[in-house]
Design an enzyme around this catalytic site. Structure first.
Site, short mmCIF file in Angstrom:
data_model
loop_
_atom_site.label_atom_id
_atom_site.label_comp_id
_atom_site.label_asym_id
_atom_site.label_seq_id
_atom_site.Cartn_x
_atom_site.Cartn_y
_atom_site.Cartn_z
N GLY A 162 -28.78 54.10 33.68
CA GLY A 162 -27.76 53.29 32.61
C GLY A 162 -28.05 52.56 31.16
O GLY A 162 -28.04 51.79 30.19
N ASN A 195 -25.32 53.61 28.86
CA ASN A 195 -23.89 52.32 28.55
C ASN A 195 -24.56 51.46 28.31
O ASN A 195 -23.86 50.48 27.51
CB ASN A 195 -23.08 53.59 29.20
CG ASN A 195 -22.95 54.37 28.48
OD1 ASN A 195 -22.75 54.70 27.08
ND2 ASN A 195 -23.24 55.59 29.43
N MET A 250 -20.76 56.99 39.98
CA MET A 250 -21.12 58.48 40.88
C MET A 250 -21.09 57.97 41.59
O MET A 250 -21.41 58.55 42.84
CB MET A 250 -22.30 59.14 40.72
CG MET A 250 -23.53 59.54 38.77
SD MET A 250 -21.79 60.44 37.79
CE MET A 250 -22.24 61.82 37.92
N ILE A 274 -17.15 58.52 44.00
CA ILE A 274 -14.92 58.62 44.00
C ILE A 274 -14.63 56.77 44.87
O ILE A 274 -15.50 56.67 46.04
CB ILE A 274 -14.74 59.49 44.82
CG1 ILE A 274 -15.19 60.91 43.87
CG2 ILE A 274 -13.92 59.50 44.91
CD1 ILE A 274 -14.66 61.91 44.79
N LEU A 275 -14.01 55.95 44.39
CA LEU A 275 -13.76 54.79 45.15
C LEU A 275 -12.21 55.53 45.55
O LEU A 275 -11.40 55.93 45.10
CB LEU A 275 -13.32 53.82 43.92
CG LEU A 275 -14.22 53.24 42.55
CD1 LEU A 275 -13.85 53.05 41.12
CD2 LEU A 275 -15.33 52.61 43.51
N ASN A 279 -13.93 53.33 33.22
CA ASN A 279 -14.74 53.96 33.46
C ASN A 279 -14.75 55.85 32.06
O ASN A 279 -13.83 55.35 31.32
CB ASN A 279 -14.35 55.38 34.90
CG ASN A 279 -14.92 56.74 34.74
OD1 ASN A 279 -16.12 55.90 34.69
ND2 ASN A 279 -14.68 57.88 34.93
N HIS A 313 -15.79 58.56 30.88
CA HIS A 313 -16.02 60.64 31.31
C HIS A 313 -16.17 60.79 29.57
O HIS A 313 -14.98 61.26 28.99
CB HIS A 313 -14.34 60.48 32.28
CG HIS A 313 -15.02 62.21 32.53
ND1 HIS A 313 -15.27 62.43 33.50
CD2 HIS A 313 -14.46 63.06 32.20
CE1 HIS A 313 -15.41 63.89 33.84
NE2 HIS A 313 -14.73 64.28 33.02
N SER A 324 -14.04 60.41 27.44
CA SER A 324 -12.86 59.14 27.04
C SER A 324 -13.29 57.97 28.27
O SER A 324 -13.74 57.87 29.04
CB SER A 324 -11.35 59.92 27.81
OG SER A 324 -11.36 61.57 27.08
N ASP A 362 -10.30 60.41 38.08
CA ASP A 362 -11.18 60.39 36.10
C ASP A 362 -9.50 60.38 35.93
O ASP A 362 -9.04 61.65 35.21
CB ASP A 362 -11.44 61.72 35.86
CG ASP A 362 -13.42 61.43 36.36
OD1 ASP A 362 -13.29 60.38 35.89
OD2 ASP A 362 -13.82 63.12 36.44
C1 GRF Z 1 -22.35 59.29 30.22
O1 GRF Z 1 -22.17 60.46 30.01
C2 GRF Z 1 -21.13 58.56 30.70
O2 GRF Z 1 -20.48 59.88 30.34
C3 GRF Z 1 -20.64 59.45 32.12
O3 GRF Z 1 -22.20 58.98 32.92
C4 GRF Z 1 -23.24 58.66 31.58
C5 GRF Z 1 -24.16 57.66 31.94
O4 GRF Z 1 -24.47 58.08 31.28
N1 GRF Z 1 -19.79 58.94 33.28
P1 GRF Z 1 -25.61 56.33 31.79
O5 GRF Z 1 -26.27 55.94 33.50
O6 GRF Z 1 -24.84 55.03 31.20
O7 GRF Z 1 -27.07 56.37 30.68
#
Ligand code: GRF
Length: 220
Positions: free
Chosen positions: A16, A18, A94, A96-97, A111, A113, A140, A149
């Site tokens: 998490g 991000n 992680m 797939i929807l 999303n 990626h 992206s 994706d």
């Molecule tokens: C990121 O590298 C993103 O590109 C990918 O999953 C990772 C998530 O990292 N989709 P975090 O859980 O936000 O640390």
């Protein structure tokens, strides 16, 4: 007049970082965003700690508790709708929807990626870029559609691949830039500048033919 804060839900499965980047940007007054809900499909996701620390409502909706993808998706959709999420951000989610879920949030679900889409959908993106001998990689942000994706790409950030790079060094260099990309992209949504109709992305009312590229300094 300033827009009302955009109500967003963030879906996670792991660390998490991000999600944390979004929370921190809100704290610094850099994002007119209200994270109304965090959802993790994994009970052990460390990122839940960021939601807890920021007093953001969070739910664990463990996919192993549901008979199939459709039932799990429906439970997640229900929580997002009850929370009034206008934007759904998949940040390291992680799963797939299913098509029904993707359609329900079409045009308002994004999303992050770790590749320069359309290259390297799915997993192991750094290794695949290295194996192909690419000279650059990146991240992206795209609208989510039912294909993995595959939805229209909105924004990207690029980094060169240097001599001696491996997946770990690329991940370490790209990580902080992914955070910048996510914050800058979500800001465009908060400013109501990005729209998607029939797979066509528009920025400030004009169709974009190529993904917007994030420049050093944080502008597109
Ligand atoms: C990121 O590298 C993103 O590109 C990918 O999953 C990772 C998530 O990292 N989709 P975090 O859980 O936000 O640390």
């Amino acid at each position: 007049m300033k827009n009302a804060p955009l109500k967003a839900a963030v879906l996670i499965s792991g660390t998490g970082s991000n999600l944390k980047a979004l929370i921190d940007a809100i704290g610094r007054g850099q994002l007119n965003l209200d994270i109304v809900q965090v959802v993790s499909n994994r009970p052990e996701a460390a990122g839940l700690g960021h939601a807890r620390a920021a007093a953001i409502p969070f739910s664990v909706i463990d996919h192993t508790d549901y008979p199939d993808r459709q039932a799990h998706d429906a439970a997640v959709a229900d929580v997002l709708q009850r929370a009034g999420a206008e934007l759904v951000v998949l940040a390291g989610y992680m799963r797939i929807l299913g098509e029904e879920f993707a359609n329900k949030f079409a045009g308002r679900m994004i999303n992050l990626h770790p590749s320069l889409l359309p290259l390297y959908k799915g997993l192991d993106t750094y290794d695949r870029a290295l194996d192909a001998g690419d000279t650059e990689t990146g991240a992206s942000i795209h609208f989510v559609t039912a294909g993995l994706d595959s939805g229209p790409v909105i924004t990207q950030i690029r980094i060169p691949i240097l001599q001696g790079d491996d997946a770990a060094t690329l991940k370490a260099r790209l990580g902080p830039l992914e955070h910048e990309l996510l914050v800058a992209t979500v800001r465009l949504f908060c400013e109501r500048k990005i729209h998607c109709t029939d797979s066509v992305v528009s920025f400030d009312g004009k169709e974009i033919e190529q993904p917007l590229q994030l420049k050093p300094g944080g502008s597109f």
